[in-house]
Design an enzyme around this catalytic site. Structure first.
Site, short mmCIF file in Angstrom:
data_model
loop_
_atom_site.label_atom_id
_atom_site.label_comp_id
_atom_site.label_asym_id
_atom_site.label_seq_id
_atom_site.Cartn_x
_atom_site.Cartn_y
_atom_site.Cartn_z
N GLU A 42 -42.18 63.86 42.21
CA GLU A 42 -41.44 63.37 41.05
C GLU A 42 -42.40 63.38 39.87
O GLU A 42 -43.37 62.62 39.83
CB GLU A 42 -40.89 61.96 41.23
CG GLU A 42 -40.08 61.52 40.01
CD GLU A 42 -39.71 60.05 39.98
OE1 GLU A 42 -38.58 59.74 39.56
OE2 GLU A 42 -40.55 59.22 40.36
N ARG A 44 -43.24 62.42 36.30
CA ARG A 44 -42.84 61.43 35.32
C ARG A 44 -43.36 61.82 33.94
O ARG A 44 -44.50 61.54 33.59
CB ARG A 44 -43.37 60.06 35.73
CG ARG A 44 -42.61 59.40 36.87
CD ARG A 44 -41.26 58.86 36.43
NE ARG A 44 -41.40 57.86 35.39
CZ ARG A 44 -41.54 56.56 35.63
NH1 ARG A 44 -41.54 56.10 36.88
NH2 ARG A 44 -41.66 55.71 34.63
N ARG A 74 -38.38 58.54 32.12
CA ARG A 74 -37.73 57.22 32.22
C ARG A 74 -37.71 56.47 30.89
O ARG A 74 -38.71 56.37 30.19
CB ARG A 74 -38.46 56.38 33.28
CG ARG A 74 -37.82 55.05 33.57
CD ARG A 74 -36.51 55.19 34.32
NE ARG A 74 -36.70 55.68 35.67
CZ ARG A 74 -35.90 56.57 36.25
NH1 ARG A 74 -34.88 57.09 35.59
NH2 ARG A 74 -36.13 56.95 37.49
N HIS A 133 -31.63 50.50 37.66
CA HIS A 133 -32.77 49.63 37.95
C HIS A 133 -32.49 48.21 37.48
O HIS A 133 -32.02 48.01 36.36
CB HIS A 133 -34.03 50.14 37.24
CG HIS A 133 -34.39 51.55 37.57
ND1 HIS A 133 -33.76 52.63 36.98
CD2 HIS A 133 -35.31 52.06 38.43
CE1 HIS A 133 -34.27 53.75 37.47
NE2 HIS A 133 -35.21 53.43 38.35
N LYS A 160 -29.01 56.39 43.06
CA LYS A 160 -30.27 55.69 43.29
C LYS A 160 -30.15 54.26 42.77
O LYS A 160 -29.92 54.05 41.58
CB LYS A 160 -31.42 56.42 42.60
CG LYS A 160 -32.77 55.73 42.72
CD LYS A 160 -33.82 56.50 41.93
CE LYS A 160 -35.15 55.78 41.93
NZ LYS A 160 -36.14 56.49 41.06
N ARG A 203 -39.17 49.96 51.05
CA ARG A 203 -39.58 51.35 50.81
C ARG A 203 -39.89 52.04 52.14
O ARG A 203 -39.79 53.25 52.26
CB ARG A 203 -40.79 51.40 49.89
CG ARG A 203 -40.45 50.98 48.47
CD ARG A 203 -41.67 51.02 47.57
NE ARG A 203 -41.35 50.54 46.23
CZ ARG A 203 -41.05 51.32 45.20
NH1 ARG A 203 -41.03 52.63 45.36
NH2 ARG A 203 -40.77 50.80 44.02
#
Length: 216
Positions: A42, A44, A74, A133, A160, A203
């Protein structure tokens, strides 16, 4: 129904997939992640150094990678560090997708530019991870299920959910919800992440209940 990010198979009966979060354009870091068991990177964009953020440098880095890549930029409201405008943030993601060198894109479900990203991803035939989130708590399970349904209805390929359980009961509810969604026979793919003291162990545990991706 999507079952892959790049060449990485997702969902039962495949093994849980680890995504390594990269904050720098570092081939060495990517190689260490792969050697440690990560199957996906991923990248970022919001965490890169200013001198690394040009599309040209990102493209050069992607050319050197041999792993599947999720691209993320993000927004600050959901834990990111991007300092520009929303239009700038979305345009960066669109430009990187246009290189056709990434395998998935993550965009926040509540982002103003969400639909633009979904449409751009369709052009390049890559899946969209729609993310939510909550760093201070966890919505009720019924609310989370409604949110997940809305993500799929909006055009998301993978939902997600990253929340912060406050009690052991919350963590059990999140695991039960994960199992419910992943085993209901509709082939929907879900990522669940727990944060905070009661959530961090999820996780490791959540993939056993059907979460298709975990991050490290």
């Amino acid at each position: 129904m999507l079952k892959k990010i790049g060449n990485v198979e997702l969902g039962y009966p495949h093994a849980p997939v680890i995504a390594a979060v990269l904050k720098r354009l570092s081939i060495d870091a990517a190689a260490r992640a792969e050697a440690s068991g990560a199957a996906i990177i991923e990248l970022r964009i919001d965490l890169l150094e200013p001198e690394e953020r040009s599309i040209e440098k990102v493209k050069e880095f992607l050319t050197s990678l041999n792993m599947s890549v999720i691209i993320t930029n993000r927004r600050r409201e959901e834990g990111g560090s991007f300092m520009g405008t929303e239009d700038e943030r979305i345009e960066i993601l669109r430009s990187i997708m246009a290189t056709e060198m990434v395998d998935a894109v993550d965009i926040e479900f509540l982002a103003d530019g969400r639909d633009e990203i979904i449409e751009e991803a369709k052009k390049h035939h890559i899946p969209v991870i729609l993310s939510f989130h909550d760093f201070s708590g966890m919505p009720a399970p019924a609310e989370i299920l409604e949110l997940i349904d809305a993500m799929y209805n909006a055009g998301g390929s993978i939902a997600k959910i990253a929340v912060t359980p406050g009690t052991p009961y919350d963590t059990l509810n999140l695991l039960q919800l994960t199992h419910q969604v992943s085993s209901d026979g509709h082939g929907q793919l879900l990522i669940t992440i727990g944060m905070g003291d009661w959530g961090r162990h999820l996780r490791v545990i959540a993939p056993l209940y059907g979460s298709v991706l975990t991050y490290g």
